[in-house]
Design an enzyme around this catalytic site. Sequence first.
Site, short mmCIF file in Angstrom:
data_model
loop_
_atom_site.label_atom_id
_atom_site.label_comp_id
_atom_site.label_asym_id
_atom_site.label_seq_id
_atom_site.Cartn_x
_atom_site.Cartn_y
_atom_site.Cartn_z
N THR A 275 26.07 -42.97 29.40
CA THR A 275 25.94 -42.39 30.87
C THR A 275 27.17 -41.96 32.06
O THR A 275 27.10 -42.21 32.76
CB THR A 275 25.44 -43.77 31.35
OG1 THR A 275 26.70 -44.61 31.18
CG2 THR A 275 24.52 -44.44 30.89
N GLY B 96 28.68 -39.79 34.27
CA GLY B 96 28.02 -38.76 35.06
C GLY B 96 26.84 -38.63 35.75
O GLY B 96 26.34 -37.08 36.24
N THR B 97 26.45 -39.74 35.15
CA THR B 97 24.31 -39.64 35.69
C THR B 97 24.74 -40.04 37.36
O THR B 97 23.96 -39.46 37.82
CB THR B 97 24.22 -41.42 35.86
OG1 THR B 97 24.99 -42.16 35.82
CG2 THR B 97 23.96 -41.30 33.95
N GLY B 98 25.24 -40.72 37.79
CA GLY B 98 25.35 -40.75 39.35
C GLY B 98 26.09 -39.09 39.98
O GLY B 98 24.94 -38.55 41.06
N CYS B 99 26.85 -37.74 39.70
CA CYS B 99 26.87 -36.83 40.18
C CYS B 99 25.41 -36.26 39.27
O CYS B 99 25.21 -35.57 40.72
CB CYS B 99 28.19 -35.66 39.36
SG CYS B 99 29.92 -36.85 38.95
N LYS C 3 21.95 -47.09 43.62
CA LYS C 3 21.66 -47.11 42.63
C LYS C 3 21.86 -48.33 41.50
O LYS C 3 22.94 -49.01 41.91
CB LYS C 3 22.21 -45.64 41.78
CG LYS C 3 22.07 -44.96 42.90
CD LYS C 3 22.67 -43.36 42.57
CE LYS C 3 24.59 -43.80 41.90
NZ LYS C 3 25.26 -42.97 42.38
N1 ADP Z 1 21.09 -46.55 30.71
C1 ADP Z 1 20.19 -46.16 32.07
N2 ADP Z 1 18.65 -45.51 31.42
C2 ADP Z 1 18.25 -45.01 32.70
N3 ADP Z 1 18.74 -44.70 33.49
C3 ADP Z 1 19.51 -44.28 33.91
C4 ADP Z 1 21.49 -45.48 33.01
N4 ADP Z 1 21.32 -46.12 33.65
C5 ADP Z 1 21.99 -45.20 34.90
N5 ADP Z 1 20.25 -44.79 34.97
C6 ADP Z 1 20.43 -44.02 36.47
O1 ADP Z 1 20.99 -43.05 36.68
C7 ADP Z 1 21.13 -43.02 37.91
C8 ADP Z 1 22.76 -43.05 38.36
O2 ADP Z 1 22.92 -44.19 38.47
P1 ADP Z 1 24.65 -45.31 38.28
O3 ADP Z 1 24.97 -45.19 36.70
O4 ADP Z 1 24.08 -47.37 38.17
O5 ADP Z 1 25.56 -44.17 39.24
P2 ADP Z 1 26.99 -44.21 38.94
O6 ADP Z 1 26.85 -43.52 37.87
O7 ADP Z 1 27.19 -44.16 40.20
O8 ADP Z 1 27.38 -45.34 38.80
C9 ADP Z 1 19.96 -44.00 38.96
O9 ADP Z 1 19.52 -43.06 39.00
C10 ADP Z 1 20.63 -45.16 37.10
O10 ADP Z 1 19.36 -45.95 37.75
C1 MP5 Z 2 35.60 -35.94 38.94
C2 MP5 Z 2 34.74 -37.14 38.64
N1 MP5 Z 2 33.84 -37.17 40.05
C3 MP5 Z 2 33.10 -38.55 39.40
C4 MP5 Z 2 33.29 -39.52 38.94
C5 MP5 Z 2 32.27 -40.23 38.71
O1 MP5 Z 2 31.57 -40.27 37.65
P1 MP5 Z 2 30.63 -41.41 36.84
O2 MP5 Z 2 29.96 -42.44 37.74
O3 MP5 Z 2 29.77 -41.10 36.08
O4 MP5 Z 2 32.21 -42.20 36.16
C6 MP5 Z 2 34.11 -39.32 37.25
N2 MP5 Z 2 34.36 -39.56 37.06
N3 MP5 Z 2 34.45 -38.04 37.97
MG MG Z 3 27.44 -45.35 36.27
#
Ligand code: ADP
Ligand code: MP5
Ligand code: MG
Length: 570
Positions: free
Chosen positions: A280, A282-285, A247
Site C-alpha cells: 500500500t 504510495g496509495t495516498g499519492c 482517507k
Molecule cells: N488495503 C487497502 N485496500 C483498499 N483500499 C485501500 C487500502 N489501503 C488504503 N486504501 C485506500 O487508498 C487510499 C489512500 O489511503 P490512505 O492509506 O489512508 O492514505 P495515505 O496513503 O495518504 O496514508 C484511500 O482511498 C484508502 O481508502
Molecule cells: C516523496 C514521498 N512523498 C509522499 C510519500 C507518502 O506516501 P505514503 O503515505 O504512501 O507512504 C512518501 N512516502 N514519499
Molecule cells: Mg497509507
Amino acid sequence: MVRKRKTSAILVKKIMSYAQLLPAHLHSQLFKQVRSSSFLCQNSKTNQNIPRRLVLNVQADRSSATMQKPEMKVPHVLTVAGSDSGGGAGIQADLKACAARQVYCSTVVTAVTAQNTVGVQGVDIMPEDFVAEQLKSVLSDMDVDVVKTGMLPSPGIVRVLCQSLREFPVKALVVDPVMVSTSGDALAGPSVLDGLREELLPLANIVTPNIKEASVLLGGVPVRSVSDMRAAAKLIHDMGPRNVLVKGGDLPNSSDAIDVLFDGEGFHELCASRVNTRNTHGTGCTLASCIAAELAKGSSVLEAVRAAKHFIETALDYSKDIVIGNGAQGPFDHFFALKKVHQSSYRQDKFNPNDLLLYAVTDSGMNRKWGRSISDAVKAAVEGGATIVQLREKHAETREFLDAAKACLKICHSYGVPLLINDRIDIALACNADGVHLGQSDMPAHVARTLLAPGKIIGVSCKTPEQAQQAWIDGAHYIGSGGVYPTTTKEDNITIGIDGLKELCLASKLPVVAIGGIKPSNVRAVMEIGVPNLKGVAVVSALFDRECIKTETENLHTLVSEAVLQKKRA
Ligand SMILES: Nc1ncnc2c1ncn2[C@@H]1O[C@H](COP(=O)(O)OP(=O)(O)O)[C@@H](O)[C@H]1O
Ligand SMILES: Cc1ncc(COP(=O)(O)O)c(N)n1
Ligand SMILES: [Mg+2]
C-alpha cells in the site's frame, strides 16, 4: 522573446501562402490586417517570422471551415511533490498514476528522498528559489489544467507555490497534505502547518488528508472512527478548501477502506473492500493524482474521487501478491490494465473437454424478463457451478455488449471458468474472450481460426454428421448438438431427439455438448446415452428463466456430475 517587426516583402509572401489555406470569405479581412501590419512578430533567437497572431485573429473570426489543424488539447496535471527513490510514492507514483489515467504529467520536485520499502533514510529539501524556478518554467509555458501537491517540506516552498498559483491560475488544485510516510517517517514538519492552513488550503478544490494528517491539521484532535472522520472533514472545510476527503486507509479495525468526502453541504462515504496486502506504499499519492487526472479530463469532484478510489482498489487487488523490496510496505503496480491482457487468456494449453460439463448460455430476453444484468446472471451461474459460459446476445448494441462481455470475463476468470462469445468474433477479440461459439450461418470456423489467437476455443453448432465432420476439418474444439428436446429459445429449431444426438456423437471426432430443452428432469436421460465423447449439457432456460439462477445451477451441476460418475463406473 517575441517582438514586433515591420512588414517585409518576404513576410507578405508568407502571409499570401497562409491565405491560400483559409476560406475565401476571410481573405479581405486578412489583407486588411496585413496592411495594418501590427500583428507581425519575429522570434529574436531564430530570426524566424511568426505570423502567429494573424492566424489566431483570423481563426477567432472564422465562421465555418478552416484549413487550420485541429488543436489536440491534452489533459495536463502538474505535480509538486517529493521524489521517492523506491519508486512507489511521491513524484514517481504521480507520473505512473497520470499515465495510467491517460493524462500528461509535468513535475516540480520539492525534495529528494532516499527511501525504500523499509523507510526513509534521507531527505534533501530543494531550495525554495529553485522550486519557484521549476514552477515558472512549467506554468509559464504549458497549459496546465490541474496542480496536485504532495510533499511540501518547508514553509518557503509553500509560500512560493501559493505565489505561483496566484500568478498562473489553473482549473483546479488538489492538495495531498503529506506529512508522515506510511513507514512513520516525517516528510514535512509542523513549520509548514501555518502556510498550509492559511495560504494553500483556501486555494484548494480538494484536500485529501489521511486520518493522521487530518488530526495534525486540527492540532491533534484524535481521528479514530468514521464519525471522527466526518467531524474532521467538516472542521478542515472551515479552513477554506471547497472539498475535503478524509482517507480511512489506516483506520484501525476496519474491514473496509472507507473515505469520507465533505463538499460543504453534505457527506459522501466512499467504501471499498480492504485488500489484504502489504503493497500500500504510495496509495495516498496515487489517489490524489488520479483525482487530479480526472478533474483535468473534466469530471466533477465526486466523479473524480469515485474513479480514483476504484483505481486504487483494482490496482491493490491486482498487485496484492507482488514482492518488491524486503520492507514492511511494498509499492503496487499502476499498469495492471496492460498486463491483464496477457494474463486473461484463460489457458494457454489446449481446451479441456471436461469444461463442457455444465455449459451456461445467456439469453438477453430472459435477463430482461427477470430484470437482471448479463453480468449478474453470469455471476450467479458461475457461483452455482457452471463450468463454461457462452454469451449469446442477439439483439444487444455493440458497445453495451462489449462492456458486458468485459465484466463477465472478469467474473468467469475469477472462478477459473472460460467465457465464449456467440457469433460475434469482433466482441471476442475486443474483450479477449476465451473463444467463440459459431452457428451454421455464422462465420465459418476455419475463417474464425485465422482471426483468433492460437489456443482460443472454437465451438460449432451441428445437426448432421456432415456438419460435425466439417467442424473437425475446420479446426473446431467441440460441437454443440441439438435441439435434443423442443425448445422455445430458438425459432424454427429442428429437434433431433436423443437418437439424433447419439448418431451425431458417434459421427463426431470432437467432444460434444448436448443442447435444447435440457432440464433437471431429463438431464440423466441425455447423459445416459453412453457415448464417451458426450461431455455435458448446455442450458439456457433451465438456468436463466428461473427465479434463482444460482440454486438451479447448483442443482443441475449435481445431477450432471452424478450422471458422469455413473457413466465412468459403468
Ligand atoms: N488495503 C487497502 N485496500 C483498499 N483500499 C485501500 C487500502 N489501503 C488504503 N486504501 C485506500 O487508498 C487510499 C489512500 O489511503 P490512505 O492509506 O489512508 O492514505 P495515505 O496513503 O495518504 O496514508 C484511500 O482511498 C484508502 O481508502
Ligand atoms: C516523496 C514521498 N512523498 C509522499 C510519500 C507518502 O506516501 P505514503 O503515505 O504512501 O507512504 C512518501 N512516502 N514519499
Ligand atoms: Mg497509507
